[in-house]
Scaffold this motif. Structure first.
Motif, PDB file in Angstrom:
ATOM      1  N   TYR A  32       0.857  -1.184   0.000  1.00  0.00           N
ATOM      2  CA  TYR A  32       0.000   0.000   0.000  1.00  0.00           C
ATOM      3  C   TYR A  32       0.890   1.229   0.000  1.00  0.00           C
ATOM      4  O   TYR A  32       1.814   1.341   0.821  1.00  0.00           O
ATOM      5  N   TYR A  36       0.758  11.948   0.482  1.00  0.00           N
ATOM      6  CA  TYR A  36       0.137  12.965   1.317  1.00  0.00           C
ATOM      7  C   TYR A  36       0.654  14.343   0.930  1.00  0.00           C
ATOM      8  O   TYR A  36       1.826  14.514   0.572  1.00  0.00           O
ATOM      9  N   GLN A  38       1.024  18.126   2.620  1.00  0.00           N
ATOM     10  CA  GLN A  38       0.983  18.782   3.920  1.00  0.00           C
ATOM     11  C   GLN A  38       1.320  20.255   3.770  1.00  0.00           C
ATOM     12  O   GLN A  38       2.389  20.619   3.278  1.00  0.00           O
ATOM     13  N   ARG A  43      -2.303  19.049   9.108  1.00  0.00           N
ATOM     14  CA  ARG A  43      -2.159  17.600   9.067  1.00  0.00           C
ATOM     15  C   ARG A  43      -1.874  17.142   7.641  1.00  0.00           C
ATOM     16  O   ARG A  43      -2.240  17.820   6.681  1.00  0.00           O
ATOM     17  N   PRO A  44      -1.258  15.989   7.478  1.00  0.00           N
ATOM     18  CA  PRO A  44      -1.084  15.425   6.125  1.00  0.00           C
ATOM     19  C   PRO A  44      -2.445  15.046   5.554  1.00  0.00           C
ATOM     20  O   PRO A  44      -3.278  14.458   6.240  1.00  0.00           O
ATOM     21  N   ARG A  51      -2.434   0.468  -4.621  1.00  0.00           N
ATOM     22  CA  ARG A  51      -2.172  -0.820  -3.995  1.00  0.00           C
ATOM     23  C   ARG A  51      -1.336  -1.671  -4.930  1.00  0.00           C
ATOM     24  O   ARG A  51      -1.258  -1.400  -6.129  1.00  0.00           O
ATOM     25  N   PHE A  89       4.572  13.989   0.746  1.00  0.00           N
ATOM     26  CA  PHE A  89       5.232  12.820   1.323  1.00  0.00           C
ATOM     27  C   PHE A  89       4.702  11.548   0.678  1.00  0.00           C
ATOM     28  O   PHE A  89       3.479  11.381   0.528  1.00  0.00           O
ATOM     29  N   TYR A  99      -0.819  -5.519  12.150  1.00  0.00           N
ATOM     30  CA  TYR A  99      -1.309  -4.255  11.624  1.00  0.00           C
ATOM     31  C   TYR A  99      -0.326  -3.743  10.583  1.00  0.00           C
ATOM     32  O   TYR A  99       0.813  -4.205  10.496  1.00  0.00           O
ATOM     33  N   ASN A 100      -0.773  -2.790   9.786  1.00  0.00           N
ATOM     34  CA  ASN A 100       0.094  -2.148   8.807  1.00  0.00           C
ATOM     35  C   ASN A 100       0.531  -0.790   9.327  1.00  0.00           C
ATOM     36  O   ASN A 100      -0.303   0.025   9.715  1.00  0.00           O
ATOM     37  N   LYS A 101       1.800  -0.521   9.343  1.00  0.00           N
ATOM     38  CA  LYS A 101       2.274   0.808   9.671  1.00  0.00           C
ATOM     39  C   LYS A 101       2.884   1.412   8.424  1.00  0.00           C
ATOM     40  O   LYS A 101       3.194   0.703   7.460  1.00  0.00           O
ATOM     41  N   LEU A 102       2.997   2.722   8.405  1.00  0.00           N
ATOM     42  CA  LEU A 102       3.516   3.437   7.262  1.00  0.00           C
ATOM     43  C   LEU A 102       4.903   3.981   7.557  1.00  0.00           C
ATOM     44  O   LEU A 102       5.156   4.532   8.626  1.00  0.00           O
ATOM     45  N   PHE A 104       7.434   6.776   6.041  1.00  0.00           N
ATOM     46  CA  PHE A 104       7.348   7.955   5.189  1.00  0.00           C
ATOM     47  C   PHE A 104       8.683   8.300   4.554  1.00  0.00           C
ATOM     48  O   PHE A 104       9.746   8.104   5.147  1.00  0.00           O
ATOM     49  N   GLY A 105       8.591   8.834   3.352  1.00  0.00           N
ATOM     50  CA  GLY A 105       9.749   9.438   2.738  1.00  0.00           C
ATOM     51  C   GLY A 105      10.061  10.770   3.393  1.00  0.00           C
ATOM     52  O   GLY A 105       9.290  11.266   4.221  1.00  0.00           O
ATOM     53  N   ALA A 106      11.173  11.358   2.996  1.00  0.00           N
ATOM     54  CA  ALA A 106      11.645  12.592   3.642  1.00  0.00           C
ATOM     55  C   ALA A 106      10.858  13.821   3.224  1.00  0.00           C
ATOM     56  O   ALA A 106      10.955  14.865   3.872  1.00  0.00           O
ATOM     57  N   GLY A 107      10.104  13.706   2.144  1.00  0.00           N
ATOM     58  CA  GLY A 107       9.283  14.829   1.717  1.00  0.00           C
ATOM     59  C   GLY A 107       9.887  15.606   0.561  1.00  0.00           C
ATOM     60  O   GLY A 107      11.112  15.641   0.385  1.00  0.00           O
TER      61      GLY A 107
ATOM     62  N   PHE B  34      -1.730   5.439  15.726  1.00  0.00           N
ATOM     63  CA  PHE B  34      -0.295   5.670  15.588  1.00  0.00           C
ATOM     64  C   PHE B  34       0.045   7.068  16.076  1.00  0.00           C
ATOM     65  O   PHE B  34      -0.722   8.009  15.871  1.00  0.00           O
ATOM     66  N   TYR B  36       2.991  10.006  15.769  1.00  0.00           N
ATOM     67  CA  TYR B  36       4.137  10.473  15.023  1.00  0.00           C
ATOM     68  C   TYR B  36       4.667  11.762  15.659  1.00  0.00           C
ATOM     69  O   TYR B  36       3.933  12.515  16.303  1.00  0.00           O
ATOM     70  N   SER B  43      10.305  14.951   8.069  1.00  0.00           N
ATOM     71  CA  SER B  43       9.207  14.042   7.779  1.00  0.00           C
ATOM     72  C   SER B  43       8.524  13.581   9.058  1.00  0.00           C
ATOM     73  O   SER B  43       8.950  13.912  10.171  1.00  0.00           O
ATOM     74  N   PRO B  99      -7.914  -1.833  10.794  1.00  0.00           N
ATOM     75  CA  PRO B  99      -7.558  -2.964   9.934  1.00  0.00           C
ATOM     76  C   PRO B  99      -8.709  -3.930   9.704  1.00  0.00           C
ATOM     77  O   PRO B  99      -8.789  -4.571   8.669  1.00  0.00           O
ATOM     78  N   GLN B 104      -5.817  -1.767   3.681  1.00  0.00           N
ATOM     79  CA  GLN B 104      -4.459  -2.291   3.638  1.00  0.00           C
ATOM     80  C   GLN B 104      -3.469  -1.307   4.217  1.00  0.00           C
ATOM     81  O   GLN B 104      -2.307  -1.334   3.890  1.00  0.00           O
ATOM     82  N   GLN B 107      -4.563   5.303   6.844  1.00  0.00           N
ATOM     83  CA  GLN B 107      -4.527   5.978   8.132  1.00  0.00           C
ATOM     84  C   GLN B 107      -5.178   7.338   7.975  1.00  0.00           C
ATOM     85  O   GLN B 107      -4.979   8.027   6.970  1.00  0.00           O
ATOM     86  N   GLY B 110      -4.977  13.056  12.582  1.00  0.00           N
ATOM     87  CA  GLY B 110      -5.484  14.158  13.373  1.00  0.00           C
ATOM     88  C   GLY B 110      -4.806  15.449  12.934  1.00  0.00           C
ATOM     89  O   GLY B 110      -3.862  15.433  12.150  1.00  0.00           O
ATOM     90  N   PRO B 111      -5.280  16.585  13.462  1.00  0.00           N
ATOM     91  CA  PRO B 111      -4.746  17.886  13.050  1.00  0.00           C
ATOM     92  C   PRO B 111      -3.402  18.230  13.673  1.00  0.00           C
ATOM     93  O   PRO B 111      -2.787  19.221  13.297  1.00  0.00           O
TER      94      PRO B 111
END
Lengths: 114, 118
Positions: A32, A36, A38, A43-44, A51, A89, A99-102, A104-107, B34, B36, B43, B99, B104, B107, B110-111
């Motif tokens: 996935y 994003y 930003q 927020r992003p 996919r 990003f 679970y799936n976590k993301l 991120f690239g540096a932007g 999550f 961050y 990032s 999930p 897949q 997310q 939030g602000p």
């Protein structure tokens, strides 16, 4: 560990031109890939995602392509407008612990000049 | 789309105090949230993943005793920065995922909360 590389870090274009941002990921199990946008202090915002079972997806002026073999994916913005100026990003999903976590690239800081 | 709120939006505190940030999913049940941290012009760095009813999973290098996470319900997770110091000043953003809904990895963010430690 897993990582996502993003290029370029800054991108300056004239209004109406196209902009392309590229990312590579390391985990072949990633399935996935969201992008994003930003704005400063905000927020992003998800602008498009793809996919692993799809090679390309388009939504008006925005498109994303995915090359699973090369582990590359790219964001394409056509007919850029000043309001497209923001930090973009890319991210790739990493599976773990149910679970799936993301990751991120540096932007990429995109500036669209009128 | 799914809505996630965060409170407070900004906070200024003195060094050594603790600060609690709340993250709520307003219109869906978030089994996973999550946290961050984002420093200026950088990032989003994942700090930890919290699953409702179980202990949080922290990323490498994140002190679990300093950043306490609680996910007591399907709509609320909290992050407490204990004994905050100026180097903890940052933009803290939460996100929520479900999930079980078949996604897949989507997310919903939030602000954000801007923390400034004096």
């Amino acid at each position: 560990g897993e990582n996502v590389e993003q290029h370029p870090s800054t991108l300056s274009v004239q209004e109406g031109d196209s902009a392309v941002i590229k990312c590579t990921y390391s985990d072949s199990a990633s399935n996935y890939f969201p992008w994003y946008k930003q704005e400063l202090g905000k927020r992003p915002q998800l602008i498009i995602d793809i996919r692993s079972n799809v090679g390309e997806k388009k939504d008006q002026r925005i498109a994303v392509t995915l090359n699973k073999t090369a582990k590359h994916f790219s964001l394409h913005i056509t007919e850029t407008q000043p309001e497209d100026s923001a930090v973009y990003f890319c991210a790739a999903s990493i599976r773990g612990g149910g679970y799936n976590k993301l990751i991120f690239g540096a932007g990429t800081r995109l500036a669209v000049h009128p | 789309g799914a809505v996630v709120s965060q409170h407070p939006s900004w906070v200024i505190c003195k060094s050594g105090t603790s600060v609690k940030i709340e993250c709520r999913s307003l219109d869906f049940q978030a089994t996973t949230m999550f946290w961050y941290r984002q420093f200026p012009k950088q990032s989003l760095m994942l700090m930890a993943t919290s699953n409702e009813g179980s202990k949080a999973t922290y990323e490498q290098g994140v002190e679990k005793d300093k950043f306490l996470i609680n996910h007591a319900s399907l709509t609320l997770s909290t992050l407490t920065v204990t004994s905050a110091h100026p180097e903890d000043s940052s933009f803290y953003i939460c996100s929520a995922a479900n999930p079980l809904a078949g996604g897949q990895g989507e997310q919903f963010f939030g602000p954000g909360t801007r923390l400034t430690v004096l």
